[in-house]
Scaffold this motif. Sequence first.
Motif, PDB file in Angstrom:
ATOM      1  N   ASP A   1      24.375 -28.995 -28.512  1.00 15.62           N
ATOM      2  CA  ASP A   1      23.864 -29.414 -27.205  1.00 15.62           C
ATOM      3  C   ASP A   1      22.479 -30.029 -27.334  1.00 15.62           C
ATOM      4  OD1 ASP A   1      22.934 -26.877 -27.977  1.00 15.62           O
ATOM      5  OD2 ASP A   1      22.586 -26.243 -25.910  1.00 15.62           O
ATOM      6  N   ASP A   2      21.659 -29.491 -28.222  1.00 11.47           N
ATOM      7  CA  ASP A   2      20.329 -30.062 -28.415  1.00 11.47           C
ATOM      8  C   ASP A   2      20.400 -31.416 -29.115  1.00 11.47           C
ATOM      9  OD1 ASP A   2      19.024 -28.047 -27.111  1.00 11.47           O
ATOM     10  OD2 ASP A   2      18.388 -26.983 -28.920  1.00 11.47           O
ATOM     11  N   LEU A   3      21.273 -31.550 -30.104  1.00  5.99           N
ATOM     12  CA  LEU A   3      21.427 -32.848 -30.757  1.00  5.99           C
ATOM     13  C   LEU A   3      21.932 -33.888 -29.760  1.00  5.99           C
ATOM     14  CD1 LEU A   3      21.436 -34.771 -33.127  1.00  5.99           C
ATOM     15  CD2 LEU A   3      23.607 -33.777 -33.884  1.00  5.99           C
ATOM     16  N   ASP A   4      22.863 -33.510 -28.906  1.00  6.62           N
ATOM     17  CA  ASP A   4      23.356 -34.448 -27.893  1.00  6.62           C
ATOM     18  C   ASP A   4      22.239 -34.856 -26.940  1.00  6.62           C
ATOM     19  OD1 ASP A   4      25.604 -35.865 -26.550  1.00  6.62           O
ATOM     20  OD2 ASP A   4      25.097 -34.509 -24.908  1.00  6.62           O
ATOM     21  N   LEU A   5      21.372 -33.924 -26.591  1.00 12.56           N
ATOM     22  CA  LEU A   5      20.243 -34.250 -25.723  1.00 12.56           C
ATOM     23  C   LEU A   5      19.346 -35.293 -26.382  1.00 12.56           C
ATOM     24  CD1 LEU A   5      18.728 -33.520 -23.070  1.00 12.56           C
ATOM     25  CD2 LEU A   5      17.433 -31.869 -24.420  1.00 12.56           C
ATOM     26  N   VAL A   6      19.120 -35.160 -27.693  1.00 13.28           N
ATOM     27  CA  VAL A   6      18.303 -36.125 -28.418  1.00 13.28           C
ATOM     28  C   VAL A   6      18.982 -37.490 -28.449  1.00 13.28           C
ATOM     29  CG1 VAL A   6      17.327 -36.677 -30.691  1.00 13.28           C
ATOM     30  CG2 VAL A   6      17.169 -34.350 -29.796  1.00 13.28           C
ATOM     31  N   VAL A   7      20.284 -37.511 -28.689  1.00 11.50           N
ATOM     32  CA  VAL A   7      21.033 -38.777 -28.686  1.00 11.50           C
ATOM     33  C   VAL A   7      20.962 -39.433 -27.315  1.00 11.50           C
ATOM     34  CG1 VAL A   7      23.328 -39.799 -28.904  1.00 11.50           C
ATOM     35  CG2 VAL A   7      22.562 -38.085 -30.574  1.00 11.50           C
ATOM     36  N   GLN A   8      21.172 -38.660 -26.271  1.00 10.56           N
ATOM     37  CA  GLN A   8      21.123 -39.218 -24.917  1.00 10.56           C
ATOM     38  C   GLN A   8      19.730 -39.747 -24.598  1.00 10.56           C
ATOM     39  OE1 GLN A   8      23.795 -39.727 -23.103  1.00 10.56           O
ATOM     40  NE2 GLN A   8      25.092 -38.679 -24.610  1.00 10.56           N
ATOM     41  N   HIS A   9      18.703 -39.080 -25.077  1.00 10.29           N
ATOM     42  CA  HIS A   9      17.337 -39.544 -24.862  1.00 10.29           C
ATOM     43  C   HIS A   9      17.108 -40.895 -25.537  1.00 10.29           C
ATOM     44  CE1 HIS A   9      13.065 -39.163 -24.038  1.00 10.29           C
ATOM     45  NE2 HIS A   9      12.792 -39.370 -25.318  1.00 10.29           N
ATOM     46  N   ALA A  10      17.641 -41.036 -26.742  1.00 11.81           N
ATOM     47  CA  ALA A  10      17.519 -42.315 -27.446  1.00 11.81           C
ATOM     48  C   ALA A  10      18.264 -43.425 -26.713  1.00 11.81           C
ATOM     49  CB  ALA A  10      18.047 -42.169 -28.875  1.00 11.81           C
ATOM     50  N   LEU A  11      19.429 -43.095 -26.175  1.00 11.88           N
ATOM     51  CA  LEU A  11      20.179 -44.087 -25.409  1.00 11.88           C
ATOM     52  C   LEU A  11      19.406 -44.518 -24.167  1.00 11.88           C
ATOM     53  CD1 LEU A  11      23.749 -42.500 -25.626  1.00 11.88           C
ATOM     54  CD2 LEU A  11      22.971 -44.588 -26.767  1.00 11.88           C
ATOM     55  N   GLN A  12      18.752 -43.579 -23.516  1.00  5.79           N
ATOM     56  CA  GLN A  12      17.962 -43.903 -22.338  1.00  5.79           C
ATOM     57  C   GLN A  12      16.791 -44.811 -22.671  1.00  5.79           C
ATOM     58  OE1 GLN A  12      16.909 -40.122 -20.585  1.00  5.79           O
ATOM     59  NE2 GLN A  12      19.054 -39.557 -20.241  1.00  5.79           N
ATOM     60  N   LYS A  13      16.324 -44.762 -23.908  1.00  2.00           N
ATOM     61  CA  LYS A  13      15.244 -45.643 -24.336  1.00  2.00           C
ATOM     62  C   LYS A  13      15.744 -47.044 -24.656  1.00  2.00           C
ATOM     63  CE  LYS A  13      11.790 -42.370 -26.044  1.00  2.00           C
ATOM     64  NZ  LYS A  13      10.645 -42.954 -25.316  1.00  2.00           N
TER      65      LYS A  13
END
Length: 330
Positions: A121-133
């Motif tokens: 779940d934390d890795l997915d949060l990091v991936v989603q954050h990168a996508l938002q950038k």
Amino acid sequence: MPLLRTDHHQPPFWLPNGHFQSIYPALFRKITDVPYRRERILTPDDDFLDLDWAYATAQGNGPAPLVILSHGLEGNSTRQYILGMVRLLTRQGYDCLAWNYRSCGDEMNKQLRFYHSGATDDLDLVVQHALQKGYLSIQLMGFSLGGNLTLKYVGEQGSLLPPAVEKVVVFSVPMDLLACSRAIERAENRVYLRRFLSTLRPKVELKGKHYPDQIDFRQYRRVKSFYDFDHIYTAALHGFDGADHYYAQCSAKYFVEGIKVPTLIVNALNDPLVPADSLPQSLMADLPNVWLELTLHGGHCGFRPARLARDGTYWSETRALQFLKHPSFH
């Protein structure tokens, strides 16, 4: 895909076995020229993750692709295997995001939970954050525990993995957590066990002070092995019914069949912490998107070459770049 055995990596003669090849880089490799920019993001459960960014110093065609790097057990973004990879990748036109797991940055995380081998779940949060950038091309990379975490993530996501995630490269992966937990109990591996437990102990003690009704630090006297730690603390803090349940739910070998993107797994046959027979070799031989590359030498997250290039690049870093640069496996 066929399993690969390669002798392309040759260590120095003065690092004669897996223990030397693992320990030497960890103790003596110093990398001081990677400039990080720290960012803290909040998690849905009112905790935080510290992300360290390093940006491409070489310009390519179009926006820079991003590599998200996940470190090993009790590591962080400043481990030599992370810094060495980041240094090479930024020089080759990649942005890099090296994230620190809960409790692994410069500050203890706020919630009861820590991190563990399957906390995707934390890795997915990091991936989603990168996508938002706005990143349109993302590669995932993991080392040791971070390799297991990464494989589990892309396997369980399957066809739902964000299309921007294009490739995966992992090194020294404990794909069978139970087997690797038992391997670290061997007499020749006690030095690693003591090191890991020595850094985990103060974390448990501090958590016990913050959550005295939920963590009993006095139980730490029962911890004689990594299995004990996972059984008493990791499992209880993260919703598992003991160490065996945790290992069964989080070992990457149970998730690799779901991987839909090109993935390279590199393990050394002389890795003292990951027995070669713990890797699901026969299973992966039939997977269309996964390559398992076994080197004779390299140790655990080591891979120092016999001849060190002027820029200090290790064999694993060159190997990862080769896989990322080419659309097909070579």
